[in-house]
Design a protein around this motif. Sequence first.
Motif, PDB file in Angstrom:
ATOM      1  N   PRO A  92       1.271 -33.441 -11.742  1.00 36.82           N
ATOM      2  CA  PRO A  92       2.085 -34.394 -12.776  1.00 36.82           C
ATOM      3  C   PRO A  92       1.729 -34.205 -14.245  1.00 36.82           C
ATOM      4  CG  PRO A  92       1.298 -35.422 -10.743  1.00 36.82           C
ATOM      5  CD  PRO A  92       0.733 -33.888 -10.810  1.00 36.82           C
ATOM      6  N   GLY A  93       0.537 -33.827 -14.550  1.00 28.64           N
ATOM      7  CA  GLY A  93       0.134 -33.761 -15.820  1.00 28.64           C
ATOM      8  C   GLY A  93       0.926 -32.545 -16.660  1.00 28.64           C
ATOM      9  N   LEU A  94       1.073 -31.458 -16.093  1.00 29.90           N
ATOM     10  CA  LEU A  94       1.759 -30.381 -16.461  1.00 29.90           C
ATOM     11  C   LEU A  94       3.331 -30.799 -16.546  1.00 29.90           C
ATOM     12  CD1 LEU A  94       2.169 -27.813 -17.637  1.00 29.90           C
ATOM     13  CD2 LEU A  94       2.059 -26.588 -15.461  1.00 29.90           C
ATOM     14  N   LEU A  95       3.892 -31.358 -15.617  1.00 33.17           N
ATOM     15  CA  LEU A  95       5.357 -31.564 -15.568  1.00 33.17           C
ATOM     16  C   LEU A  95       5.486 -32.712 -16.783  1.00 33.17           C
ATOM     17  CD1 LEU A  95       5.834 -32.220 -11.595  1.00 33.17           C
ATOM     18  CD2 LEU A  95       6.785 -30.290 -12.991  1.00 33.17           C
ATOM     19  N   CYS A  96       4.822 -33.588 -16.969  1.00 27.87           N
ATOM     20  CA  CYS A  96       5.111 -34.699 -18.123  1.00 27.87           C
ATOM     21  C   CYS A  96       4.882 -33.691 -19.269  1.00 27.87           C
ATOM     22  CB  CYS A  96       3.698 -35.541 -17.843  1.00 27.87           C
ATOM     23  SG  CYS A  96       3.399 -36.442 -19.525  1.00 27.87           S
TER      24      CYS A  96
END
Lengths: 233, 233
Positions: free
Chosen positions: B116-120
């Motif tokens: 999620p951190g990267l997708l965000c």
Amino acid sequence: MINELQDYLAKEFDIHFDDPALLAEAFTQASYVNEHPNQNLKFYERIEFLGDAVLELIVSEYIYKRYPELPQGKLTRLRAAMVCEDSFSKFAKECHFDQYIRLGKGEEKAGARQRPGLLCDIFESFVGALYLDQGRPAVEKFVRRVIFPKLDMGWFDHAVDAKTSLQEYLQRDGDVKIEYHLLDETGTENDPEFHVDVMADGQVIADGHGSSKKHAEMQAAQNALNKLRKQSN
Amino acid sequence: MINELQDYLAKEFDIHFDDPALLAEAFTQASYVNEHPNQNLKFYERIEFLGDAVLELIVSEYIYKRYPELPQGKLTRLRAAMVCEDSFSKFAKECHFDQYIRLGKGEEKAGARQRPGLLCDIFESFVGALYLDQGRPAVEKFVRRVIFPKLDMGWFDHAVDAKTSLQEYLQRDGDVKIEYHLLDETGTENDPEFHVDVMADGQVIADGHGSSKKHAEMQAAQNALNKLRKQSN
């Protein structure tokens, strides 16, 4: 107080609000609204919410473009130093916004008018109102005068290390070659002292001492910045 | 991968980048740059820094205008629910951005593509690149399609209480009179149960139970929202 504020903004910043009610809202604290229940007044908090985001974007975009080599971590630190209560409350004071806040009597007595938190809020709400009333170009003009010059005045140097600041300062108008040279290493093994100088396009501009080469370079960069800023004032 | 991304964006969103290098930067992680040291690549972090501020302002301005009666505290909670890793990572997935990220082999193996951190980050950097390349109107068009409809789908209801959400929902297109009525109070003094209904312009739209009048009203509002949203789908 709002008429005086309009006159002041026109004279000092060439800012003319189409909707004075918006400007009044931006300078009105909840305590004043509570004391005047029949006037159907609004207080600044909603506009401040918007102004905060306006400032965040305009500052972000400016430093993103101005410092094309600055990595994200340093951009974030620099933005945090620019967009914060300490900075905004100082800008509000500098713009004399404290004189125009509409406060309730209790808050006035308690000294709220000089409280950094309130001054910061009012700076943000003013910007929010300006954005709603006059659009982004008007905010940019205001911010170019009030915030951005502080970068060159060194207000935010602490957020970025001195070597980076010096590089940004010298390379504002084009490429400048910056070099650090170790001049001398003295002291003992356990307590060494390094002496370096810093050159810009082949000219020594400052020197510095420190307990490591890195510290000496930082000191030299800071000394160079101090000198250059004194010269440009 | 960037050519495919350009085709996809054109087909799916009618977005056409003038500078594909900016788009490539926005979808490139540092690990990929490190594995291709001779290609002089840039990674997404600086653009993400900008995109974050762009999204903050566009979302702030939208909810400020859409909910003219919402006080600052609720605006802030709502913005925090919309502008956060959880939401942005879901938007990135929904837009299939995960398929186009350029990752190093180690990061790929470690499953970074679904983190999620990267997708965000990639959602923010895409918006930053779109803003730089195509300007704010293009970002607004994209955000009107990807983010704003989630408000009506109830994604962010938890950030604002159900009674407020119902009010905002019903009053989107004009004034609607909302009333809650106590129908019944049962149970014991120590364990009471309240039963209320909620009316819109004189028509009962839902009811709710709860251990206090307030809880029963919240439940009624949530039931009404659920019904109305089901009807509008």
